[in-house]
Design an enzyme around this catalytic site. Structure first.
Site, short mmCIF file in Angstrom:
data_model
loop_
_atom_site.label_atom_id
_atom_site.label_comp_id
_atom_site.label_asym_id
_atom_site.label_seq_id
_atom_site.Cartn_x
_atom_site.Cartn_y
_atom_site.Cartn_z
N SER A 59 8.29 98.78 -42.19
CA SER A 59 8.65 99.70 -40.73
C SER A 59 7.36 100.42 -40.25
O SER A 59 6.52 100.44 -40.82
CB SER A 59 9.38 101.24 -41.73
N TYR A 93 11.12 107.46 -48.24
CA TYR A 93 11.43 106.01 -47.17
C TYR A 93 9.88 105.51 -47.08
O TYR A 93 10.46 104.63 -47.23
CB TYR A 93 12.43 106.30 -46.49
O1 NJP Z 1 20.42 98.72 -41.86
P1 NJP Z 1 21.62 97.84 -42.35
P2 NJP Z 1 19.49 97.82 -40.93
N1 NJP Z 1 20.31 93.58 -51.75
O2 NJP Z 1 21.60 99.45 -42.99
C1 NJP Z 1 21.74 94.67 -46.73
C2 NJP Z 1 14.27 98.05 -41.80
N2 NJP Z 1 14.08 99.02 -40.49
O3 NJP Z 1 19.71 96.39 -41.22
O4 NJP Z 1 24.10 94.33 -48.90
C3 NJP Z 1 20.49 93.08 -51.01
O5 NJP Z 1 22.61 97.90 -40.73
C4 NJP Z 1 22.97 94.99 -46.39
O6 NJP Z 1 24.26 94.27 -46.78
P3 NJP Z 1 24.90 94.64 -48.30
C5 NJP Z 1 15.18 99.00 -43.45
O7 NJP Z 1 14.33 99.81 -44.01
C6 NJP Z 1 15.30 99.45 -40.41
O8 NJP Z 1 18.11 98.89 -40.17
O9 NJP Z 1 25.77 93.13 -48.34
N3 NJP Z 1 21.26 93.13 -49.37
C7 NJP Z 1 23.29 95.20 -44.89
O10 NJP Z 1 23.54 93.79 -44.93
C8 NJP Z 1 15.33 97.41 -43.34
O11 NJP Z 1 14.46 96.91 -44.66
C9 NJP Z 1 15.23 100.72 -39.07
O12 NJP Z 1 25.02 96.04 -47.63
C10 NJP Z 1 20.50 94.59 -49.49
C11 NJP Z 1 21.08 95.36 -44.71
O13 NJP Z 1 20.92 95.52 -46.58
C12 NJP Z 1 15.30 96.50 -42.48
O14 NJP Z 1 15.47 96.53 -41.41
C13 NJP Z 1 13.96 101.29 -38.84
C14 NJP Z 1 21.10 95.20 -50.14
C15 NJP Z 1 21.18 96.89 -44.21
O15 NJP Z 1 21.17 96.76 -42.87
C16 NJP Z 1 17.22 96.28 -42.46
O16 NJP Z 1 17.95 97.23 -41.77
C17 NJP Z 1 12.45 100.55 -39.22
C18 NJP Z 1 20.95 95.10 -51.92
N4 NJP Z 1 20.58 95.53 -52.89
C19 NJP Z 1 13.08 100.00 -40.75
N5 NJP Z 1 21.19 96.80 -49.96
C20 NJP Z 1 16.84 100.96 -38.08
N6 NJP Z 1 18.06 100.33 -38.65
O17 NJP Z 1 16.18 102.06 -37.62
C21 NJP Z 1 21.46 96.92 -48.99
O18 NJP Z 1 11.81 100.69 -39.48
N7 NJP Z 1 21.53 95.62 -48.48
#
Ligand code: NJP
Length: 237
Positions: free
Chosen positions: A138, A151
Site C-alpha cells: 500500500s 493498517y
Molecule cells: O480488496 P477486496 P482489494 N485469505 O476487499 C481476499 C491492498 N490495497 O482488492 O477471502 C485469503 O475487494 C478476499 O477473498 P475472500 C489491500 O490491502 C487496497 O482492494 O474469498 N484471501 C478478496 O478476494 C489488499 O492487500 C487498496 O473473501 C483473503 C480479497 O482478499 C489488496 O490491495 C489500497 C483473506 C480482498 O478484496 C487487495 O485488496 C491499498 C484471507 N484470509 C492497498 N481475507 C484499496 N482498495 O484502496 C481476504 O493501498 N481475502
C-alpha cells in the site's frame, strides 16, 4: 514457455483482475481466496476461454492451507513462476478503538499471509533458480495517515519483510517487489465496487497492469516497487 502464477485474494477486487490479466498473458493460474467465492473466479476465467485455471480455497493466514495451495499448483501445472500476494484486509479507526482481535486478524492476513506465501514457494523457486514474488502492499506502507495506525503498521511490516527478502533471494535469480497503490475502487474496508464517489479512484486494472509489467520484466531486471495514486488523491510525502 508458459508460466504459472498463484494469485491470492482473487475472489474479487484487485486480485480477481490480476488473475484475468495474467491469464491474458498466457499464464496458467491457481487462484486463492478464503471463501467459496473463489470458485466463481475460476469459473469466470474458464468462461472467458482460459482453461488452465484451478481454484484452491485458502486462508493465507494458515500455514497448512498455504502449503496446500503451492502443492496443488505444482501438482496441476508442474511449477510456480509467479506468486502474487494480494490478499489483504483493512479498517480505519482511532488506535484506541481497535480491538486486540481486530489487530491480530489484520496482522495474520496482511503480514503473516505474505510471509507464509513466500515461505511456501521459496524452496521450489530456489530449486528452479527462478521466480517472482509480487506483494500488493500500500501507499501507506510508505507514510502514515490518521485512523490508519493498525493498517499502516501492517503494510510497513510488509514493506520491511519484502525488502529484506529481496536481498536474501537475489542470488537465486528470484525477484521480490511490491506494488503500492493509493485508493482503488474495490470492496476493500467494507466498501462496494463501482460507487459514484469512487469514480476517479484507481481501477482494478491499473494495479493488474502493474503486476503484469513486474512479472514479465526481463530476467535481469528487478522492479523493486511501483507506487500508483489516482490523480485526485492528496497524499503526504
Ligand atoms: O480488496 P477486496 P482489494 N485469505 O476487499 C481476499 C491492498 N490495497 O482488492 O477471502 C485469503 O475487494 C478476499 O477473498 P475472500 C489491500 O490491502 C487496497 O482492494 O474469498 N484471501 C478478496 O478476494 C489488499 O492487500 C487498496 O473473501 C483473503 C480479497 O482478499 C489488496 O490491495 C489500497 C483473506 C480482498 O478484496 C487487495 O485488496 C491499498 C484471507 N484470509 C492497498 N481475507 C484499496 N482498495 O484502496 C481476504 O493501498 N481475502
Amino acid at each position: 514457455k508458459e508460466q504459472v502464477a498463484i494469485v491470492t485474494g482473487a475472489s474479487r477486487g484487485i486480485g480477481k483482475e490480476i488473475a484475468v490479466k495474467l491469464a491474458e498473458q498466457g499464464m496458467k493460474l491457481a487462484v486463492a481466496g478464503s471463501s467459496e467465492e473463489i470458485n466463481n473466479t475460476a469459473e469466470e476465467l474458464k468462461q472467458k476461454g482460459f482453461s488452465d485455471v484451478i481454484a484452491v480455497q485458502t486462508d493465507v493466514s494458515d500455514e497448512q492451507q498455504v502449503k496446500n495451495l503451492v502443492e496443488k499448483t505444482v501438482e496441476a501445472f508442474g511449477q510456480v513462476d509467479v506468486l502474487v500476494n494480494n490478499a489483504g484486509i483493512g479498517f480505519f479507526k482511532l488506535a484506541e478503538e481497535v480491538t486486540v482481535e481486530e489487530w491480530k486478524k489484520l496482522f495474520e492476513v496482511n503480514v503473516q499471509g505474505v510471509f507464509l506465501g513466500a515461505k511456501a514457494v521459496l524452496p521450489h523457486m530456489k530449486e528452479r533458480k527462478s521466480g517472482t514474488i509480487i506483494t500488493i502492499s500500500s501507499d501507506v506502507g510508505r507514510y502514515t495517515i490518521p485512523n490508519g495506525s493498525a493498517y499502516t503498521a501492517s503494510k510497513y511490516a510488509v514493506q520491511g519483510f519484502s525488502g529484506a527478502l529481496a536481498q536474501e533471494v537475489r542470488e537465486y535469480g528470484i525477484r521480490v517487489g511490491t506494488i503500492n497503490p493509493g485508493m482503488v475502487d474495490t470492496y476493500f474496508a467494507d466498501s462496494e465496487q463501482g460507487l459514484p464517489e469512487k469514480h476517479d479512484w484507481l481501477k482494478v486494472e491499473d494495479i493488474a497492469n502493474a503486476v503484469v509489467y513486474m512479472a514479465s520484466a526481463p530476467k535481469h531486471m528487478l522492479i523493486d516497487e511501483i507506487v500508483i495514486h489516482p490523480l485526485v488523491q492528496n497524499y503526504p510525502i
